[in-house]
Design an enzyme around this catalytic site. Sequence first.
Site, PDB file in Angstrom:
ATOM      1  N   HIS A 324      -7.586 -17.575  -1.299  1.00  0.00           N
ATOM      2  CA  HIS A 324      -6.392 -18.420  -1.244  1.00  0.00           C
ATOM      3  C   HIS A 324      -5.201 -17.837  -1.989  1.00  0.00           C
ATOM      4  O   HIS A 324      -4.068 -18.264  -1.775  1.00  0.00           O
ATOM      5  CB  HIS A 324      -6.707 -19.828  -1.768  1.00  0.00           C
ATOM      6  N   GLY A 325      -5.439 -16.868  -2.855  1.00  0.00           N
ATOM      7  CA  GLY A 325      -4.296 -16.263  -3.534  1.00  0.00           C
ATOM      8  C   GLY A 325      -4.710 -15.429  -4.729  1.00  0.00           C
ATOM      9  O   GLY A 325      -5.793 -15.614  -5.286  1.00  0.00           O
TER      10      GLY A 325
END
Lengths: 475, 404
Positions: A324-325
Amino acid sequence: MLFSSIVFIFYFLPFVLIGYFALSFSRKLQNVFLLIASIFFYAWGEVRFLAILLICIICNYIFGLLIDKFKERRNIAKLILVAACTVNLGILFVFKYLNFVVKNINSLLDQNIILPQIVLPLGISFFTFHAISYIVVVYRGSAKVQKNPINLGLYIALFPQLIAGPIIRYTSIEQQIVHRRCTLQKFSVGCCRFITGLAKKIIIANTMAIVANHVYDLIKISSLPVTLAWLGSIAYTLQIFFDFSAYSDMALGLGLMFGFEFDENFNYPYISKSISEFWRRWHISLTTWFKDYVYFPLGGSRVSNKDTMVRNMFIVWLLTGVWHGAEWTFILWGILNFAVMLIERVILDENSGRHKVIKHIYTLLLINFGWVLFRSNDMYEASRFLGNMFGIHSSGFNSSYTTMFLKEYGMFFILAIIFSTPIAKRCNKLLVEKRFGAFEYILNFTYPFVLTMLFFISVTYLVKGSYNPFIYFNF
Amino acid sequence: MKNLFIKKQITAFVFIALLFVFSSLNLINSYPKIKEYMLNAKVTKIKDADSFVKNLETSINDSILDKYTFVESYGALQVLLGKHEVNNFDFAVDKDGFEYDSYFFDDFNDKYADKLAKGISKFRNELKTQGTEVLVMTPPDKFYDGKINGYTGIPYSNYSKDIDTYYSYLDKYNVNHIDLRNALINSGFTKDQLYYKTDHHWTTPASFVAFRELVSNLNKLYGYNLDSDGCYRDWNNYYKVQYKNAFLGSYGRKIGTVYDGLDDFELVLPKFNTSYRFEKTSTDKVQNYQGSFEDTLVNKSILNINDVFMRDMYSCYLDGVLYPYGKITNNLNTKGPRILFIRDSYSSSLAAFLSTTCSEVDVLYPNQYKGDIKQFIEQNHYNLVIFSGYCGTLRPDLYWYLPK
């Protein structure tokens, strides 16, 4: 190009629909046309990263052929599989994680390694995962190698799912690339799904984003009152659901318009009664991808040693967080999901019908806290935000901003809460079962009108140039 | 089940019909602008391609068919929803219908005010050696009286309070300045008469009040003898032409008349004889106008535009602000002072009124003037330079040319 843009709705989409259906006499030509359209779609505003997408398609096409060629010699095939995964994940690492890793090495080892600013190519996490899915299934033999590069390109880069998913597994679309059927029924359902998604994104998600972004901007310079912190966190919880599921709706709708049937990506996650259930309902394509390509190959739950199962779960959720990051907040968010699900496995009986309300509240609270961590720029901001929600170092209990946001956006909060439950789905079911009596005709009659109005309102907001953030730049 | 698909098929039919009809008409409508943009664009590098696409998309969005119908629909929706802030707090309306900028963070701080005042002071010192005086005049916003009948919690901008901070630093560096707020409060005009509801600007009467205050202060501060008999400052010596419900300001053009309604516009013209030459210098041409105040300093064609969204009546004085430089020569007062306004849009009507008392009033808009402003002033030997930036422009870098 974004679905929720004038250029997509009034230029790209009509042109692609005309071109696509004009070529109805040849599936091959339709596929070539869709691929060119998809490449144009990606290149719009991201021309400099087009090469990465094309390299990804070409490399994986070659890797697929090589794996197929050496399918009898498993060691060589395995070596090629490893090389293919390394190339795909290497691209992802360089563009998404290298800066983060170097930043941490610098601070940990007191170094001063300087990297040029690397910009994240749009949708890289999605198309590399598509590519890996293809390579793995070809290696496993659960799908045939794709000898036509156009078809493989179409799978990796098909515009409805290119920049924000869902992550389609190759096996679920392999046949559709060549043998899909375009029917009036599919096309109609696709149009309705697209309009619904567009309205969810423009009318609800973007409005929730206004509240959430202002509150998360305020925390950067001062502490928040308790009510404002809660309101901001709830606004973001609703924003991310409506934004993400709206994009999935639009992708599924567009897919149907062109004859593709993608799997559902969301199933009302906020009605879940446990975090485990939440992840069966949220971003289903990602969860399934990790299950198929990471969890099961590691042994999954069917291992003799429980420690191995825990390790497998940990790896999957760590990777989910990282996907997700590139920030510690995402890593911690992934680990916390793992921890909660592990605890749930031990103490929560999911099949029990008791304490439904309590379970639901518990799940929503944890989801909400998770999104605070997810949305915050760093751990410090997340801890301050969470602290403020419970009155720790907060600036009082209530604020005029909370009242104002509720007055200005109360209607949107109500709509968001209502439509995050399956109320529309249940109404539809009752309608099909003819349980509404005479009211059925009114509902059926007003349906086209309501959807046309939603489309008009969405376009009005777009033309007006209203706030229209794109939250997948980090993904 | 059959009904389920029939209604979806009807919806799809309507959607596709709307999509194709609107897209076709829109393409016909936008094509000339898009073509023009594409023909003029220069793309030599990959980096250029990204900005080319971005600008092309902006061009496509701006030229969409019936844009203002959508704006009106958006405004109607906001009315139905009972909204008071507009477009992600771009601006907000108060209970009296006045619109204000809206912001959550006040970034005009002491450090910035000090830097700004210090820059003006240095500029003043440099110009003084050339015999040119410097004055700062900061037109206030709708908060001039410190009052607002706002809705709870909405962060209305209050730029007028920045004037206090700014002026305290101007005092520190002994820079002359004029505070117009008291003059507006004591003018006898109501807020409705001094400020537009749908625009951030002041009205023509408000700029006339500012003109009177400015002339009094110039006489006091610099010993000028402007308008010694008070003729030019007499409100009765001017014609007033009322345009009822005719003006849609910059806020209004973003939300439409359904939400906003329309403002009245008042055109104020001298009854006395006037003779002017107005030279307007744009980037590519110089336009000259000769004649009376009305014929030279007022662009009446703007007032006759039919489309309310295109009719920016506020810009009728001096043809607005969007050109680098304008020169007003008063043929009937050759001995008066020569004054330069370094200005923004607030000063258009004000400069026009001031020109009645001076031999020359020049207006320079620093956001569009590309040359060396200090050199320009030195070459033109002005008696006075007035820094006239409205308090809302203190934040943006309108003062880029000031010495560091």
